[in-house]
Design a protein around this motif. Structure first.
Motif, PDB file in Angstrom:
ATOM      1  N   ILE A   1     -42.983 -11.661  -7.369  1.00  0.00           N
ATOM      2  CA  ILE A   1     -41.932 -12.677  -7.423  1.00  0.00           C
ATOM      3  C   ILE A   1     -40.989 -12.297  -8.559  1.00  0.00           C
ATOM      4  O   ILE A   1     -41.436 -11.971  -9.665  1.00  0.00           O
ATOM      5  N   ILE A   2     -39.684 -12.346  -8.287  1.00  0.00           N
ATOM      6  CA  ILE A   2     -38.678 -12.035  -9.308  1.00  0.00           C
ATOM      7  C   ILE A   2     -37.899 -13.301  -9.636  1.00  0.00           C
ATOM      8  O   ILE A   2     -37.350 -13.951  -8.738  1.00  0.00           O
ATOM      9  N   VAL A   3     -37.854 -13.645 -10.914  1.00  0.00           N
ATOM     10  CA  VAL A   3     -37.106 -14.817 -11.379  1.00  0.00           C
ATOM     11  C   VAL A   3     -35.956 -14.306 -12.246  1.00  0.00           C
ATOM     12  O   VAL A   3     -36.164 -13.882 -13.377  1.00  0.00           O
ATOM     13  N   GLU A   4     -34.752 -14.326 -11.718  1.00  0.00           N
ATOM     14  CA  GLU A   4     -33.595 -13.749 -12.396  1.00  0.00           C
ATOM     15  C   GLU A   4     -32.316 -14.376 -11.842  1.00  0.00           C
ATOM     16  O   GLU A   4     -32.128 -14.437 -10.629  1.00  0.00           O
ATOM     17  N   ASP A   5     -31.441 -14.873 -12.749  1.00  0.00           N
ATOM     18  CA  ASP A   5     -30.227 -15.560 -12.287  1.00  0.00           C
ATOM     19  C   ASP A   5     -28.973 -14.682 -12.335  1.00  0.00           C
ATOM     20  O   ASP A   5     -27.901 -15.125 -11.945  1.00  0.00           O
TER      21      ASP A   5
ATOM     22  N   LYS B   1     -42.044   1.936  -5.834  1.00  0.00           N
ATOM     23  CA  LYS B   1     -43.291   1.273  -5.479  1.00  0.00           C
ATOM     24  C   LYS B   1     -43.244   0.845  -4.006  1.00  0.00           C
ATOM     25  O   LYS B   1     -43.096  -0.329  -3.672  1.00  0.00           O
ATOM     26  N   SER B   2     -43.382   1.834  -3.114  1.00  0.00           N
ATOM     27  CA  SER B   2     -43.224   1.573  -1.676  1.00  0.00           C
ATOM     28  C   SER B   2     -44.266   0.607  -1.130  1.00  0.00           C
ATOM     29  O   SER B   2     -44.024  -0.084  -0.136  1.00  0.00           O
ATOM     30  N   GLY B   3     -45.430   0.533  -1.797  1.00  0.00           N
ATOM     31  CA  GLY B   3     -46.471  -0.368  -1.313  1.00  0.00           C
ATOM     32  C   GLY B   3     -46.341  -1.789  -1.819  1.00  0.00           C
ATOM     33  O   GLY B   3     -47.106  -2.678  -1.415  1.00  0.00           O
ATOM     34  N   TRP B   4     -45.379  -2.028  -2.701  1.00  0.00           N
ATOM     35  CA  TRP B   4     -45.191  -3.363  -3.246  1.00  0.00           C
ATOM     36  C   TRP B   4     -44.273  -4.188  -2.352  1.00  0.00           C
ATOM     37  O   TRP B   4     -43.365  -3.659  -1.696  1.00  0.00           O
ATOM     38  N   GLU B   5     -44.486  -5.504  -2.363  1.00  0.00           N
ATOM     39  CA  GLU B   5     -43.674  -6.410  -1.544  1.00  0.00           C
ATOM     40  C   GLU B   5     -43.089  -7.528  -2.413  1.00  0.00           C
ATOM     41  O   GLU B   5     -43.822  -8.195  -3.147  1.00  0.00           O
ATOM     42  N   ILE B   6     -41.777  -7.714  -2.345  1.00  0.00           N
ATOM     43  CA  ILE B   6     -41.124  -8.832  -3.044  1.00  0.00           C
ATOM     44  C   ILE B   6     -41.197 -10.039  -2.115  1.00  0.00           C
ATOM     45  O   ILE B   6     -40.514 -10.105  -1.099  1.00  0.00           O
ATOM     46  N   VAL B   7     -42.062 -10.983  -2.454  1.00  0.00           N
ATOM     47  CA  VAL B   7     -42.326 -12.106  -1.549  1.00  0.00           C
ATOM     48  C   VAL B   7     -41.377 -13.275  -1.762  1.00  0.00           C
ATOM     49  O   VAL B   7     -41.203 -14.115  -0.867  1.00  0.00           O
ATOM     50  N   SER B   8     -40.736 -13.343  -2.955  1.00  0.00           N
ATOM     51  CA  SER B   8     -39.808 -14.445  -3.201  1.00  0.00           C
ATOM     52  C   SER B   8     -38.995 -14.155  -4.463  1.00  0.00           C
ATOM     53  O   SER B   8     -39.402 -13.353  -5.307  1.00  0.00           O
TER      54      SER B   8
ATOM     55  N   LYS C   1     -35.648 -24.915 -11.342  1.00  0.00           N
ATOM     56  CA  LYS C   1     -35.883 -25.728 -10.143  1.00  0.00           C
ATOM     57  C   LYS C   1     -36.453 -24.887  -9.012  1.00  0.00           C
ATOM     58  O   LYS C   1     -37.417 -25.282  -8.335  1.00  0.00           O
ATOM     59  N   GLU C   2     -35.884 -23.710  -8.783  1.00  0.00           N
ATOM     60  CA  GLU C   2     -36.361 -22.841  -7.703  1.00  0.00           C
ATOM     61  C   GLU C   2     -37.747 -22.280  -8.020  1.00  0.00           C
ATOM     62  O   GLU C   2     -38.576 -22.115  -7.125  1.00  0.00           O
TER      63      GLU C   2
ATOM     64  N   LYS D   1     -40.174 -23.485 -19.442  1.00  0.00           N
ATOM     65  CA  LYS D   1     -40.376 -24.884 -19.069  1.00  0.00           C
ATOM     66  C   LYS D   1     -41.108 -25.021 -17.735  1.00  0.00           C
ATOM     67  O   LYS D   1     -41.824 -25.998 -17.513  1.00  0.00           O
ATOM     68  N   ALA D   2     -40.922 -24.044 -16.850  1.00  0.00           N
ATOM     69  CA  ALA D   2     -41.580 -24.110 -15.552  1.00  0.00           C
ATOM     70  C   ALA D   2     -43.079 -23.836 -15.657  1.00  0.00           C
ATOM     71  O   ALA D   2     -43.858 -24.215 -14.781  1.00  0.00           O
ATOM     72  N   PHE D   3     -43.502 -23.162 -16.739  1.00  0.00           N
ATOM     73  CA  PHE D   3     -44.914 -22.826 -16.914  1.00  0.00           C
ATOM     74  C   PHE D   3     -45.702 -23.909 -17.636  1.00  0.00           C
ATOM     75  O   PHE D   3     -46.927 -23.892 -17.638  1.00  0.00           O
TER      76      PHE D   3
END
Length: 256
Positions: free
Chosen positions: A4-8, A24-31, A37-38, A65-67
């Motif tokens: 998961i990438i959190v970046e604005d 990293k071809s075996g890695w998947e960005i799932v969200s 908020k997101e 704050k989200a953690f």
């Protein structure tokens, strides 16, 4: 590895995605998320992931704050501009941190660190106590708003936003205002200014004898021996030069 990438910042987000796709071809960005908020919405969905890459400063506030109040049993690589609170705390409390502008080699090194921990079955979770510590530091820190200065027999106040730079000479600290060649004596050492009184997002100590205000920086050029020459909105009697050992950190600070 599900990520998961959190970046604005769109460019930074694309940069991270590209580095992952190319290396990293075996890695998947799932969200991805661009705000607190997101990010909270991702947590609420219960999405399964193995790694979070997270910027500290998001559009709606600090990502910390989200953690808050959550069990952080997943590894985090933080992305940040130069930030003394974060860097001091992250040395022992996260998988790694990467400074902006994001360098491919540095991010890959953080990935390698994570993979080594996983392969050796070592802990990768984030220390939850540090969240409260960081939020407390950001909330409680009060920076100096104005400085009492002397020039000759005159005493006057200078608002911090009007400061171009501070410098030390002969054991005396001087303040120079934006757009003016005049210098004023301030009864504070550069070390105290740097450590306790100035916002590190706006002021930076470029060498042993000078602290500059980002808003007063006009231009910079390469200088001898890998250093940088700076041109400020206020003239200086001598060259304003970033020490060689501080150049990389300074560039990251500029790109905050």
């Amino acid at each position: 590895m599900k990520v998961i990438i959190v970046e604005d910042e769109p460019l930074a987000l694309q940069r991270i995605k590209s580095i992952i796709h190319e290396n990293k071809s075996g890695w998947e960005i799932v969200s991805t998320a661009q705000s607190i908020k997101e990010l909270l919405a991702i947590f609420d969905k219960g999405l399964n992931f193995d790694l979070m890459i997270c910027d500290i400063h998001l559009a709606d506030g600090l990502s910390f704050k989200a953690f808050k109040g959550r069990k952080i049993d997943f590894p985090i690589i933080f992305i940040t501009a130069y930030d003394q609170y974060a860097l001091q705390s992250f040395d022992h409390n996260c998988i790694d941190y990467v400074l902006k502008p994001i360098q491919e080699e540095r991010l890959l090194k953080a990935f390698e660190k994570l993979e080594n921990l996983v392969s050796n079955d070592l802990p990768t979770g984030f220390n939850e106590e540090i969240i409260e510590e960081l939020l407390s530091k950001y909330a409680s820190k009060n920076y100096k708003k104005r400085f009492l200065t002397k020039i000759g027999n005159k005493i006057r106040f200078v608002p911090v936003e009007d400061v171009a730079y501070f410098y030390a000479e002969g054991g005396v600290t001087y303040l120079v205002e934006t757009g003016s060649p005049k210098k004023y004596i301030v009864d504070i050492s550069l070390s105290d200014l740097e450590s306790n009184l100035l916002d590190p997002m706006k002021f930076y100590r470029i060498n042993r004898s000078m602290i500059i205000h980002l808003d007063s920086l006009v231009e910079m050029k390469p200088y001898l021996n890998g250093r940088l020459m700076l041109y400020m909105s206020s003239p200086c009697e001598s060259d304003i030069v970033v020490a060689r050992e501080r150049v990389n950190e300074f560039k990251n600070w500029i790109n905050q």
